[in-house]
Design an enzyme around this catalytic site. Sequence first.
Site, PDB file in Angstrom:
ATOM      1  N   CYS A   1      39.478  33.700  37.901  1.00  0.00           N
ATOM      2  CA  CYS A   1      40.516  32.677  38.077  1.00  0.00           C
ATOM      3  C   CYS A   1      39.992  31.285  37.743  1.00  0.00           C
ATOM      4  O   CYS A   1      40.754  30.415  37.360  1.00  0.00           O
ATOM      5  CB  CYS A   1      41.066  32.743  39.490  1.00  0.00           C
ATOM      6  SG  CYS A   1      39.777  32.930  40.706  1.00  0.00           S
TER       7      CYS A   1
ATOM      8  N   LYS B   1      44.795  46.105  51.061  1.00  0.00           N
ATOM      9  CA  LYS B   1      45.244  46.878  49.901  1.00  0.00           C
ATOM     10  C   LYS B   1      44.506  46.442  48.640  1.00  0.00           C
ATOM     11  O   LYS B   1      44.647  45.314  48.191  1.00  0.00           O
ATOM     12  CB  LYS B   1      46.752  46.694  49.673  1.00  0.00           C
ATOM     13  CG  LYS B   1      47.247  47.692  48.614  1.00  0.00           C
ATOM     14  CD  LYS B   1      48.508  47.281  47.928  1.00  0.00           C
ATOM     15  CE  LYS B   1      48.323  46.560  46.631  1.00  0.00           C
ATOM     16  NZ  LYS B   1      47.679  47.289  45.538  1.00  0.00           N
TER      17      LYS B   1
ATOM     18  N   GLY C   1      51.950  47.189  48.526  1.00  0.00           N
ATOM     19  CA  GLY C   1      51.613  45.781  48.788  1.00  0.00           C
ATOM     20  C   GLY C   1      52.765  45.080  49.480  1.00  0.00           C
ATOM     21  O   GLY C   1      52.579  44.363  50.474  1.00  0.00           O
TER      22      GLY C   1
ATOM     23  N   GLU D   1      47.360  31.063  31.560  1.00  0.00           N
ATOM     24  CA  GLU D   1      46.154  31.799  31.938  1.00  0.00           C
ATOM     25  C   GLU D   1      46.055  33.084  31.109  1.00  0.00           C
ATOM     26  O   GLU D   1      46.933  33.934  31.171  1.00  0.00           O
ATOM     27  CB  GLU D   1      46.187  32.159  33.427  1.00  0.00           C
ATOM     28  CG  GLU D   1      44.904  32.819  33.864  1.00  0.00           C
ATOM     29  CD  GLU D   1      44.866  33.117  35.353  1.00  0.00           C
ATOM     30  OE1 GLU D   1      45.791  33.774  35.870  1.00  0.00           O
ATOM     31  OE2 GLU D   1      43.885  32.697  35.999  1.00  0.00           O
TER      32      GLU D   1
ATOM     33  N   GLY E   1      47.275  51.852  46.506  1.00  0.00           N
ATOM     34  CA  GLY E   1      48.588  52.089  45.913  1.00  0.00           C
ATOM     35  C   GLY E   1      49.041  50.911  45.076  1.00  0.00           C
ATOM     36  O   GLY E   1      48.279  49.981  44.841  1.00  0.00           O
ATOM     37  N   PHE E   2      50.305  50.962  44.677  1.00  0.00           N
ATOM     38  CA  PHE E   2      50.848  49.953  43.767  1.00  0.00           C
ATOM     39  C   PHE E   2      51.460  48.772  44.531  1.00  0.00           C
ATOM     40  O   PHE E   2      51.821  48.905  45.706  1.00  0.00           O
ATOM     41  CB  PHE E   2      51.898  50.596  42.856  1.00  0.00           C
ATOM     42  CG  PHE E   2      51.273  51.578  41.896  1.00  0.00           C
ATOM     43  CD1 PHE E   2      50.859  51.152  40.640  1.00  0.00           C
ATOM     44  CD2 PHE E   2      51.071  52.901  42.255  1.00  0.00           C
ATOM     45  CE1 PHE E   2      50.254  52.041  39.756  1.00  0.00           C
ATOM     46  CE2 PHE E   2      50.472  53.794  41.378  1.00  0.00           C
ATOM     47  CZ  PHE E   2      50.069  53.359  40.129  1.00  0.00           C
ATOM     48  N   GLY E   3      51.607  47.670  43.798  1.00  0.00           N
ATOM     49  CA  GLY E   3      52.064  46.422  44.417  1.00  0.00           C
ATOM     50  C   GLY E   3      53.378  46.561  45.167  1.00  0.00           C
ATOM     51  O   GLY E   3      53.463  46.266  46.364  1.00  0.00           O
TER      52      GLY E   3
ATOM     53  N   GLU F   1      45.006  32.679  46.710  1.00  0.00           N
ATOM     54  CA  GLU F   1      44.095  32.299  45.620  1.00  0.00           C
ATOM     55  C   GLU F   1      44.746  32.794  44.347  1.00  0.00           C
ATOM     56  O   GLU F   1      44.819  34.007  44.124  1.00  0.00           O
ATOM     57  CB  GLU F   1      42.740  32.999  45.762  1.00  0.00           C
ATOM     58  CG  GLU F   1      41.943  32.649  46.970  1.00  0.00           C
ATOM     59  CD  GLU F   1      41.359  31.263  46.929  1.00  0.00           C
ATOM     60  OE1 GLU F   1      41.462  30.589  45.883  1.00  0.00           O
ATOM     61  OE2 GLU F   1      40.826  30.856  47.965  1.00  0.00           O
TER      62      GLU F   1
ATOM     63  N   GLU G   1      55.081  49.329  45.836  1.00  0.00           N
ATOM     64  CA  GLU G   1      55.189  50.492  46.733  1.00  0.00           C
ATOM     65  C   GLU G   1      54.435  50.322  48.044  1.00  0.00           C
ATOM     66  O   GLU G   1      54.821  50.892  49.065  1.00  0.00           O
ATOM     67  CB  GLU G   1      54.677  51.742  46.011  1.00  0.00           C
ATOM     68  CG  GLU G   1      55.580  52.139  44.851  1.00  0.00           C
ATOM     69  CD  GLU G   1      55.024  53.306  44.033  1.00  0.00           C
ATOM     70  OE1 GLU G   1      55.676  53.666  43.059  1.00  0.00           O
ATOM     71  OE2 GLU G   1      53.949  53.852  44.368  1.00  0.00           O
TER      72      GLU G   1
HETATM   73  O1  TXE Z   1      48.234  40.616  39.188  1.00  0.00           O
HETATM   74  P1  TXE Z   1      49.099  40.877  40.485  1.00  0.00           P
HETATM   75  P2  TXE Z   1      48.123  41.554  37.893  1.00  0.00           P
HETATM   76  C1  TXE Z   1      46.311  36.894  36.939  1.00  0.00           C
HETATM   77  C2  TXE Z   1      45.738  37.131  35.541  1.00  0.00           C
HETATM   78  C3  TXE Z   1      46.279  38.470  35.195  1.00  0.00           C
HETATM   79  C4  TXE Z   1      47.657  38.374  35.799  1.00  0.00           C
HETATM   80  C5  TXE Z   1      48.329  39.684  36.083  1.00  0.00           C
HETATM   81  O2  TXE Z   1      46.226  36.156  34.665  1.00  0.00           O
HETATM   82  O3  TXE Z   1      46.335  38.685  33.814  1.00  0.00           O
HETATM   83  O4  TXE Z   1      47.464  37.681  37.013  1.00  0.00           O
HETATM   84  O5  TXE Z   1      47.487  40.528  36.857  1.00  0.00           O
HETATM   85  C6  TXE Z   1      49.443  43.355  44.320  1.00  0.00           C
HETATM   86  N1  TXE Z   1      53.827  42.534  46.903  1.00  0.00           N
HETATM   87  N2  TXE Z   1      45.396  37.269  37.994  1.00  0.00           N
HETATM   88  O6  TXE Z   1      49.469  41.933  37.410  1.00  0.00           O
HETATM   89  O7  TXE Z   1      50.302  41.677  40.127  1.00  0.00           O
HETATM   90  C7  TXE Z   1      48.801  44.234  43.291  1.00  0.00           C
HETATM   91  O8  TXE Z   1      48.985  45.593  43.603  1.00  0.00           O
HETATM   92  C8  TXE Z   1      52.585  42.688  47.357  1.00  0.00           C
HETATM   93  C9  TXE Z   1      44.599  36.213  38.544  1.00  0.00           C
HETATM   94  O9  TXE Z   1      47.202  42.631  38.191  1.00  0.00           O
HETATM   95  O10 TXE Z   1      49.283  39.565  41.129  1.00  0.00           O
HETATM   96  C10 TXE Z   1      47.345  43.779  43.378  1.00  0.00           C
HETATM   97  O11 TXE Z   1      46.708  44.372  44.503  1.00  0.00           O
HETATM   98  N3  TXE Z   1      51.536  42.913  46.553  1.00  0.00           N
HETATM   99  C11 TXE Z   1      43.929  36.617  39.793  1.00  0.00           C
HETATM  100  C12 TXE Z   1      47.482  42.275  43.619  1.00  0.00           C
HETATM  101  O12 TXE Z   1      48.801  42.092  44.125  1.00  0.00           O
HETATM  102  C13 TXE Z   1      51.743  42.970  45.220  1.00  0.00           C
HETATM  103  C14 TXE Z   1      43.419  38.000  39.870  1.00  0.00           C
HETATM  104  C15 TXE Z   1      47.300  41.404  42.380  1.00  0.00           C
HETATM  105  O13 TXE Z   1      48.165  41.831  41.377  1.00  0.00           O
HETATM  106  C16 TXE Z   1      53.033  42.810  44.681  1.00  0.00           C
HETATM  107  C17 TXE Z   1      44.345  38.968  39.310  1.00  0.00           C
HETATM  108  C18 TXE Z   1      54.106  42.583  45.579  1.00  0.00           C
HETATM  109  N4  TXE Z   1      55.360  42.388  45.160  1.00  0.00           N
HETATM  110  C19 TXE Z   1      45.250  38.568  38.368  1.00  0.00           C
HETATM  111  N5  TXE Z   1      52.932  42.902  43.343  1.00  0.00           N
HETATM  112  C20 TXE Z   1      42.964  35.633  40.373  1.00  0.00           C
HETATM  113  N6  TXE Z   1      43.473  34.633  41.070  1.00  0.00           N
HETATM  114  O14 TXE Z   1      41.763  35.782  40.272  1.00  0.00           O
HETATM  115  C21 TXE Z   1      51.630  43.118  43.043  1.00  0.00           C
HETATM  116  N7  TXE Z   1      50.904  43.164  44.181  1.00  0.00           N
END
Ligand code: TXE
Length: 503
Positions: free
Chosen positions: A301, A188, A224, A402, A218-220, A262, A222
């Site tokens: 990251c 995803k 993930g 972060e 799709g969304f997290g 990660e 919905e």
């Molecule tokens: O991350 P999310 P977001 C950090 C960075 C950023 C913050 C928020 O600080 O500002 O996180 O980013 C999926 N079950 N990093 O909100 O929500 C989502 O759809 C399953 C660091 O975008 O963690 C996406 O595919 N999946 C980081 C993925 O998780 C779920 C890189 C990441 O989204 C889910 C990104 C759930 N309940 C953000 N909720 C790095 N380590 O490099 C969300 N997702």
Amino acid sequence: MIYANPNTEGAIINFKEKYDNFIGGKWVPPVKGQYFENKSPVTGEVFTKAARSTAEDIELALDAAHAAKDAWGKTSTAERALILNKIADRLEENLEKLAVAETWDNGKAVRETLNADIPLAIDHFRYFASTIRAQEGRTTQLDNDTVAYHFHEPLGVVGQIIPWNFPILMGVWKIAPALATGNCIVLKPAEQTPASIMVLVELIQDLLPAGVLNVVNGFGIEVGKPLATNPRIAKIAFTGSTAVGRQIMQYATENIIPVTLELGGKSPNVFFEDVMNQDDEFLDKAIEGLVMFALNSGEICTCPSRALIQESIYDKFMERALERVKAIKIGNPLDTEVMMGAQASNEQKEKILSYMKLGKEEGAECLIGGGENRLNGDLENGNYVEPTVFKGHNKMRIFQEEIFGPVLAVTTFKDFDEAMEIANDTLYGLGAGVWSRNGDIAYRAGRAIQAGRVWTNTYHQYPAGAAFGGYKLSGIGRENHAMMLEHYQQTKTLLVSYDRKPQ
Ligand code: TXE
């Protein structure tokens, strides 16, 4: 050179009007028939739509993956390596196209996607093509007539969830080792960047048997969550925020499956005083190392978001560093001369701006930047901010949280012990930099910093052959390196007695 805006005639890549899911080797519309709009951070324009999938689509993808898994799991390592090498060749033939697609979807400078993201992704397939062929099983001679044979087996069907900061590279970091080890995948992408990975899938779709790689957008919550909680996956690999990583781990405990995470970081970049006594070339390299906080618009990251500079060299070193920050060329990421492009989403831009405001409220001194960067013409509605440097102390929130943007928090230290104390005063432990040509200092600092990856006299290098992953809240498990193979394998032990006597 400036690449043309995709979707204009003659551009190197034209995105499709909408992207369905890729399931069982076919492009399949989402069960509920819904799509969401995808905006380019470069101009703010909607350029395509992607499937807004639900749990039903995950079930379809899992059906396809399970149908493919026995045959794929039994292919020889030579067959799989051949396919991985063909994928690498195909991506190489389309390097520019993929680089522009990634830049348009994510906003990062094409200078980076052309020279780092896509070449690294290509090499990743080649690396795992060779490591899987070189992997050996183990036999243990338990006594004269008893032997244990250890076989590597694929896990079966694995779930993978990736973020928006490196859609293609983070996808490939997960896809290549999973395919090499004979697993089938349901992946995803992040909702902010659903398109570039689909361009990659389009390019390689004919090289893999149906059902081996499935991608559902799709969304997290919905889609993930239905993937990560599904009892039909044998492993979940995740890159994203620490908050969601914690949830993913909880989901995995329910199904008792392995998880690799990660997550976030707040990486220290430590400059010891001897860097100022070295030749100019080395000093320039160290300054570039500091400026790496702006690479990928800071959305990494391992972003070296905290610079720790020895007090005795602070003034001279920072004078040069700020000159270099001033010279960062910001603008259209499709221009190969531009170093810093757009932030990946408006939401992310707002988050960064709120931290810039917070830094000022906390009393940090803003040395450069500190706000939004309004560009003109087509770029007016893109997500641009200024590279920003604050001076403060490590207890401030801008040093602890972060930000995920081009915001550097700088502080000083007196001696080695204080440097290590500040470097480790963080919840995270993903990356770090150490700058010194004193071998003893560099070695001791590298060992003392609690982070999975410490770069010495370099930063932001990601070769496939070096393990990558976090300590503390930055995650669990490693990616890259041959050791990654075992994260996607199960061990079968055949314990055999050749003894003729009764037991
Ligand atoms: O991350 P999310 P977001 C950090 C960075 C950023 C913050 C928020 O600080 O500002 O996180 O980013 C999926 N079950 N990093 O909100 O929500 C989502 O759809 C399953 C660091 O975008 O963690 C996406 O595919 N999946 C980081 C993925 O998780 C779920 C890189 C990441 O989204 C889910 C990104 C759930 N309940 C953000 N909720 C790095 N380590 O490099 C969300 N997702």
